[in-house]
Design a protein around this motif. Structure first.
Motif, PDB file in Angstrom:
ATOM      1  N   GLN A   1     -53.139  26.089  13.372  1.00  0.00           N
ATOM      2  CA  GLN A   1     -52.790  27.022  12.306  1.00  0.00           C
ATOM      3  C   GLN A   1     -53.206  26.500  10.940  1.00  0.00           C
ATOM      4  O   GLN A   1     -53.843  27.203  10.144  1.00  0.00           O
ATOM      5  N   VAL A   2     -52.855  25.251  10.644  1.00  0.00           N
ATOM      6  CA  VAL A   2     -53.040  24.725   9.292  1.00  0.00           C
ATOM      7  C   VAL A   2     -54.461  24.241   9.039  1.00  0.00           C
ATOM      8  O   VAL A   2     -55.034  24.492   7.976  1.00  0.00           O
ATOM      9  N   GLU A   3     -55.046  23.555  10.027  1.00  0.00           N
ATOM     10  CA  GLU A   3     -56.324  22.880   9.812  1.00  0.00           C
ATOM     11  C   GLU A   3     -57.527  23.658  10.347  1.00  0.00           C
ATOM     12  O   GLU A   3     -58.668  23.291  10.051  1.00  0.00           O
TER      13      GLU A   3
ATOM     14  N   LEU B   1     -68.578  29.125   5.173  1.00  0.00           N
ATOM     15  CA  LEU B   1     -69.986  29.210   4.794  1.00  0.00           C
ATOM     16  C   LEU B   1     -70.277  28.274   3.633  1.00  0.00           C
ATOM     17  O   LEU B   1     -69.700  28.401   2.547  1.00  0.00           O
ATOM     18  N   SER B   2     -71.183  27.341   3.858  1.00  0.00           N
ATOM     19  CA  SER B   2     -71.596  26.393   2.835  1.00  0.00           C
ATOM     20  C   SER B   2     -72.668  27.010   1.944  1.00  0.00           C
ATOM     21  O   SER B   2     -73.419  27.898   2.365  1.00  0.00           O
ATOM     22  N   ALA B   3     -72.741  26.504   0.721  1.00  0.00           N
ATOM     23  CA  ALA B   3     -73.799  26.954  -0.178  1.00  0.00           C
ATOM     24  C   ALA B   3     -75.138  26.314   0.184  1.00  0.00           C
ATOM     25  O   ALA B   3     -76.193  26.776  -0.272  1.00  0.00           O
ATOM     26  N   ASP B   4     -75.112  25.259   0.998  1.00  0.00           N
ATOM     27  CA  ASP B   4     -76.326  24.559   1.399  1.00  0.00           C
ATOM     28  C   ASP B   4     -76.827  25.070   2.745  1.00  0.00           C
ATOM     29  O   ASP B   4     -76.132  25.796   3.462  1.00  0.00           O
ATOM     30  N   ARG B   5     -78.021  24.633   3.115  1.00  0.00           N
ATOM     31  CA  ARG B   5     -78.584  25.063   4.386  1.00  0.00           C
ATOM     32  C   ARG B   5     -77.790  24.509   5.566  1.00  0.00           C
ATOM     33  O   ARG B   5     -77.705  25.121   6.623  1.00  0.00           O
ATOM     34  N   HIS B   6     -77.199  23.340   5.374  1.00  0.00           N
ATOM     35  CA  HIS B   6     -76.384  22.733   6.410  1.00  0.00           C
ATOM     36  C   HIS B   6     -74.934  22.662   5.935  1.00  0.00           C
ATOM     37  O   HIS B   6     -74.650  22.812   4.755  1.00  0.00           O
ATOM     38  N   GLY B   7     -74.029  22.433   6.858  1.00  0.00           N
ATOM     39  CA  GLY B   7     -72.627  22.238   6.497  1.00  0.00           C
ATOM     40  C   GLY B   7     -71.707  23.376   6.873  1.00  0.00           C
ATOM     41  O   GLY B   7     -70.487  23.209   6.885  1.00  0.00           O
ATOM     42  N   SER B   8     -72.242  24.555   7.192  1.00  0.00           N
ATOM     43  CA  SER B   8     -71.401  25.679   7.593  1.00  0.00           C
ATOM     44  C   SER B   8     -70.862  25.455   9.006  1.00  0.00           C
ATOM     45  O   SER B   8     -71.476  24.747   9.819  1.00  0.00           O
ATOM     46  N   PHE B   9     -69.726  26.082   9.302  1.00  0.00           N
ATOM     47  CA  PHE B   9     -69.156  25.895  10.640  1.00  0.00           C
ATOM     48  C   PHE B   9     -68.158  26.990  10.975  1.00  0.00           C
ATOM     49  O   PHE B   9     -67.643  27.682  10.096  1.00  0.00           O
ATOM     50  N   ILE B  10     -67.919  27.135  12.274  1.00  0.00           N
ATOM     51  CA  ILE B  10     -66.862  28.000  12.783  1.00  0.00           C
ATOM     52  C   ILE B  10     -65.618  27.139  12.909  1.00  0.00           C
ATOM     53  O   ILE B  10     -65.583  26.198  13.697  1.00  0.00           O
ATOM     54  N   SER B  11     -64.603  27.470  12.130  1.00  0.00           N
ATOM     55  CA  SER B  11     -63.401  26.653  12.093  1.00  0.00           C
ATOM     56  C   SER B  11     -62.462  26.956  13.253  1.00  0.00           C
ATOM     57  O   SER B  11     -61.801  26.054  13.788  1.00  0.00           O
TER      58      SER B  11
ATOM     59  N   GLU C   1     -58.798  12.795   3.869  1.00  0.00           N
ATOM     60  CA  GLU C   1     -58.652  14.098   3.238  1.00  0.00           C
ATOM     61  C   GLU C   1     -57.236  14.599   3.492  1.00  0.00           C
ATOM     62  O   GLU C   1     -56.731  14.536   4.612  1.00  0.00           O
ATOM     63  N   PHE C   2     -56.591  15.130   2.433  1.00  0.00           N
ATOM     64  CA  PHE C   2     -55.183  15.488   2.505  1.00  0.00           C
ATOM     65  C   PHE C   2     -54.921  16.983   2.642  1.00  0.00           C
ATOM     66  O   PHE C   2     -53.864  17.385   3.102  1.00  0.00           O
ATOM     67  N   ASN C   3     -55.862  17.836   2.225  1.00  0.00           N
ATOM     68  CA  ASN C   3     -55.753  19.283   2.421  1.00  0.00           C
ATOM     69  C   ASN C   3     -54.428  19.848   1.920  1.00  0.00           C
ATOM     70  O   ASN C   3     -53.668  20.490   2.650  1.00  0.00           O
ATOM     71  N   GLY C   4     -54.144  19.604   0.656  1.00  0.00           N
ATOM     72  CA  GLY C   4     -52.995  20.233   0.012  1.00  0.00           C
ATOM     73  C   GLY C   4     -51.669  19.905   0.679  1.00  0.00           C
ATOM     74  O   GLY C   4     -51.326  18.751   0.895  1.00  0.00           O
ATOM     75  N   ALA C   5     -50.908  20.953   1.026  1.00  0.00           N
ATOM     76  CA  ALA C   5     -49.572  20.789   1.595  1.00  0.00           C
ATOM     77  C   ALA C   5     -49.583  20.624   3.113  1.00  0.00           C
ATOM     78  O   ALA C   5     -48.524  20.571   3.734  1.00  0.00           O
ATOM     79  N   SER C   6     -50.739  20.521   3.710  1.00  0.00           N
ATOM     80  CA  SER C   6     -50.812  20.329   5.158  1.00  0.00           C
ATOM     81  C   SER C   6     -50.050  19.080   5.582  1.00  0.00           C
ATOM     82  O   SER C   6     -50.074  18.066   4.886  1.00  0.00           O
ATOM     83  N   PRO C   7     -49.372  19.108   6.735  1.00  0.00           N
ATOM     84  CA  PRO C   7     -48.700  17.899   7.230  1.00  0.00           C
ATOM     85  C   PRO C   7     -49.671  16.857   7.773  1.00  0.00           C
ATOM     86  O   PRO C   7     -49.261  15.743   8.096  1.00  0.00           O
TER      87      PRO C   7
END
Length: 254
Positions: A12-14, A35-45, A180-186
């Protein structure tokens, strides 16, 4: 550790709610796309699709990225459904990366001992980021210039959500990693750990790991997660990490 509950919270969170600086987020009932602004780096989360609709979803995502001339990653966890999603991706032209073990540590069980081993430096200026990435490029023998661009952007946009560390020995950067801490994520995610071959066995990786765990605990996080390579898995296991799932990245390049 209650693994089914951990997986539910993690998904759910990540994966479902994930937002990253510099990325456009597209979501519907079947998938979450970053969607990344670059040619690489995009992904299905994340994805939630029936076996009957899985191939159509894959074709839709390929068409979306092919139109933009962008590569993208589709990372699978071995608990994802349908169970044959890996075979479906391979049939559509994806290339499998190295499988890793997704592991988690319950920080409530962490002994907050004093730091030991080499000195770990948190870097925040551009020279430090370059040092960190140059170590990783030598370790993995890859061009990581886009990862450097991501770190620069992430630190500029949300400096409290990212910490990059370097170990310097003999006047040069020899080991690096980030959390990486991702805000309020546990969850706090630790990524990118690597040490130059000639400096392995001197406690660099363990010192970096210990620093990141202590920092995550100080930030009030509940869990630390990692995609552990075969080399790092026994080290993190000694610190109390437990396996949750196997993960494999699948890359499509137009």
């Amino acid at each position: 550790m209650d693994l089914p509950r951990l997986i539910q919270r993690y998904n759910q969170v990540e994966r479902i709610d994930l937002q990253l600086p510099g990325y456009q987020r597209f979501h519907n009932d079947q998938r979450v796309r970053l969607l990344s602004a670059d040619r690489h780096g995009s992904f299905i989360s994340y994805f939630d699709v029936s076996a009957n609709d899985a191939d159509a979803l894959i074709e839709t995502e390929i068409a979306f990225f092919r139109e933009r001339g962008q590569a993208f990653e589709w990372k699978l966890y071995d608990y994802d459904q349908p169970a044959d999603m890996a075979e479906r991706l391979l049939r559509q032209g994806f290339v499998a990366g190295e499988a890793e073990t997704f592991m988690a540590l319950d920080l409530a069980k962490l002994d907050a001992d004093a730091m030991s081993g080499p000195v770990v430096t948190r870097v925040q200026d551009d020279a430090g980021l370059v040092d960190a990435i140059e170590v990783q490029q030598q370790v993995w023998q890859e061009d990581l210039s886009e990862q450097l661009a991501y770190l620069r952007q992430a630190l500029a946009a949300e400096p409290d959500n990212l910490a990059v560390y370097v170990v310097y020995l003999d006047g040069k950067a020899v080991s690096s990693s980030r959390v990486e801490f991702n805000g309020a994520s546990p969850f706090a995610g630790i990524w990118g750990g690597g040490t130059l071959a000639e400096y392995r066995g001197r406690g660099c990786y363990s010192a970096l790991l210990q620093r990141r765990l202590l920092d995550a605990k100080a930030r009030g996080k509940e869990y630390v997660i990692i995609d552990a390579s075969p080399m790092s898995q026994p080290i993190v296991a000694r610190h109390g990490f437990v396996p949750v799932a196997m993960t494999t990245p699948y890359l499509f390049t137009p």
